[in-house]
Design an enzyme around this catalytic site. Structure first.
Site, PDB file in Angstrom:
ATOM      1  N   GLY A 191     -41.172  20.697-103.729  1.00 60.01           N
ATOM      2  CA  GLY A 191     -41.219  19.748-104.465  1.00 60.01           C
ATOM      3  C   GLY A 191     -40.768  18.288-103.531  1.00 60.01           C
ATOM      4  CG  ASP A 194     -33.760  26.500 -96.362  1.00 61.58           C
ATOM      5  OD1 ASP A 194     -33.593  25.359 -96.765  1.00 61.58           O
ATOM      6  OD2 ASP A 194     -33.220  26.750 -94.941  1.00 61.58           O
TER       7      ASP A 194
END
Length: 518
Positions: free
Chosen positions: A434, A299
């Site tokens: 995104g 992450d």
């Protein structure tokens, strides 16, 4: 003098009032015209405390201008002394009332004859210093006043405490997450075997200040307030102090090692043993703080290559820059502070960690820098959050000045190992993801924001988008839409185009492609 509608650091009298209202049983008299007396409302709203703010305004009105201020100020000091029975009354002018050039020290000397409370005039030049510098100076003045008096009266106790102890200097009202940081700092020191001698100024009685030198060492969590008092205690009483702020994994480890060094200076003599915290730091880093392993997770690695801009007070801006660049691998395009008086230290701290440094008190300069860089996220003050909203860049708030959203009711420290978890969450959640934006764009959902056509600059002509161009812009994935919109508007301004069409969008794209190949 410069007219501004936004100031990062407030006027000097606000700093003095923050210190005075943080101590217990201290009252402040503000010699000021109406309009300068907003501190009471501001503190009541932001701190949400049950007690009234112990500040009274001695209003400068037309009668005062005609007859002089002495009788009114002396009367107000005497009246508050009788009503509130404070241990200390602090008189402070404001920038506005200082124009009258009155001898306020004479007022204080006269009021002292009638009041049972101690009365002092805040020793601050209101034209030359800001809120932060004034709070630092006022705290040092009060500490010096009561320690000098204790020494003269023979009630001074210089013997060290039986167990390792420290003073925490600089926790005060209206500070950024100060109460949460203080709790975390007390917990951290408790685990290291350090008891708290005193915390000043927040919640402390003035009668206890005479015991400040009994601590083994002092801790100054924030550079903005406490350094002058700590320097005074070091010079006059030989008390060492730690000014490293334990924000972030590396800074917290450095802080703990400095505590170990100062502890062992006296522990070998008084306790016959040494303290070793290497294992403690390792365990906390690996198992208590989630930030260390999170920075290695997939992450966090998704943030690699992202750009950020950091701006705030010197303490928080430098600490967040170190975390972003050194611990999370995020590129810091620009790091800056509004603490111009501490520019040397700040430059030293962020050297090699960012592409450029900005030291300014002008929010428009900060806004123009952010608009030029177009970072993926901003970490700054309330003003940077406003800037980010205008140009569609997310912002995490990491420093004062802030509004009520950043006086949380829940536990949100920035310091210590729990603070590293909070900061990691803040950083990660501040970036636009995104794929999330892209999926919302494809499938719809709650993301129904319209396209903002506002520009950051207020000086140029406004640029309009045709409905066809707006429709075309909406077809672009969300995670790059803001950059495309910004580039198109820059192209339009350069070519004096006031209405953006689809053709203008493609022309801007073509120009951008040519520039990237050049």
């Amino acid at each position: 003098m410069k007219l501004a509608y936004w100031m990062y650091a407030g006027p000097a009298h606000i700093g003095t009032l923050r210190v005075a209202s943080s101590f217990r049983n201290v009252h402040a008299i503000m010699h000021a015209p109406l309009g300068d007396d907003y501190f009471n409302v501001m503190r009541s709203m932001l701190e949400r405390e049950r007690d009234f703010t112990p500040v009274t305004a001695s209003v400068v009105d037309r009668h005062v201008l005609a007859r002089g201020s002495r009788d009114k100020v002396v009367s107000n000091i005497s009246r508050k002394g009788e009503e509130q029975r404070p241990d200390l009354i602090v008189l402070t002018p404001t920038c506005t009332s200082s124009i009258l050039q009155e001898d306020l020290q004479n007022f204080v000397d006269r009021a002292s004859l009638y009041s049972e409370s101690d009365v002092i005039l805040a020793d601050v030049n209101h034209y030359r210093v800001n809120e932060l510098q004034a709070s630092d100076k006022t705290l040092e003045q009060i500490v010096r006043y009561y320690l000098d008096r204790a020494r003269k009266e023979g009630i001074f106790n210089r013997s060290l405490t039986d167990v390792p102890s420290a003073n925490i200097i600089g926790i005060l009202t209206l500070g950024f997450h100060n109460q949460h940081d203080c709790r975390e700092l007390k917990r951290l020191l408790g685990e290291l075997g350090v008891s708290i001698n005193q915390i000043i100024p927040e919640g402390e009685f003035l009668n206890n200040l005479k015991d400040l030198p009994r601590a083994w060492f002092n801790i100054v969590p924030y550079r903005e307030i406490g350094l002058m008092a700590a320097s005074f205690l070091e010079k006059e009483y030989g008390m060492p102090y730690i000014s490293t702020t334990p924000i972030g994994i590396s800074n917290t480890a450095d802080f703990v090692m400095q505590v170990e060094k100062l502890m062992n200076f006296w522990a070998t003599v008084l306790l016959g043993k040494k303290f070793h915290y290497d294992q403690y730091v390792e365990n906390q880093t690996k198992f208590v703080s989630q930030a260390a392993w999170f920075s290695k997770s997939i992450d966090c690695q998704n943030l690699a290559g992202k750009e950020a801009v950091v701006f705030g007070d010197a303490t928080h801006a430098a600490s967040i820059t170190k975390i972003l660049s050194g611990e999370m691998g995020i590129r810091v395009s620009c790091s800056g502070t509004y603490c111009k008086h501490d520019a040397g230290w700040f430059n030293e701290q962020v050297q090699g960690l960012c592409d450029e440094v900005i030291i300014t008190e002008d929010h428009t300069e900060v806004g123009d820098t952010i608009a030029r860089i177009e970072p993926s996220a901003i970490f700054g003050t309330q003003m940077e959050r406003h800037i980010g909203k205008r140009i569609d860049i997310p912002c995490g708030v990491i420093s004062s000045p802030v509004h009520i959203q950043n006086f949380p009711l829940g536990y949100r420290p920035f310091m210590g190992y729990e603070g590293t978890n909070q900061i990691s969450d803040l950083i990660y959640n501040s970036f636009n993801l995104g794929m999330e934006d892209h999926l919302l764009d494809v499938f719809g959902g709650h993301d129904t924001k319209g396209i903002s056509t506002k520009s950051l600059s207020t000086g140029g002509k406004s640029i309009d988008w045709t409905p066809e161009a707006e429709s075309e812009l909406k077809r672009i994935p969300g995670f790059v839409r803001g950059k495309v919109k910004k580039n198109t508007e820059v192209f339009a301004r350069q070519n004096n185009i006031l209405k953006i069409t689809v053709d203008v969008m493609y022309a801007a794209k073509e120009r951008r492609s040519i520039e990237s190949l050049a």
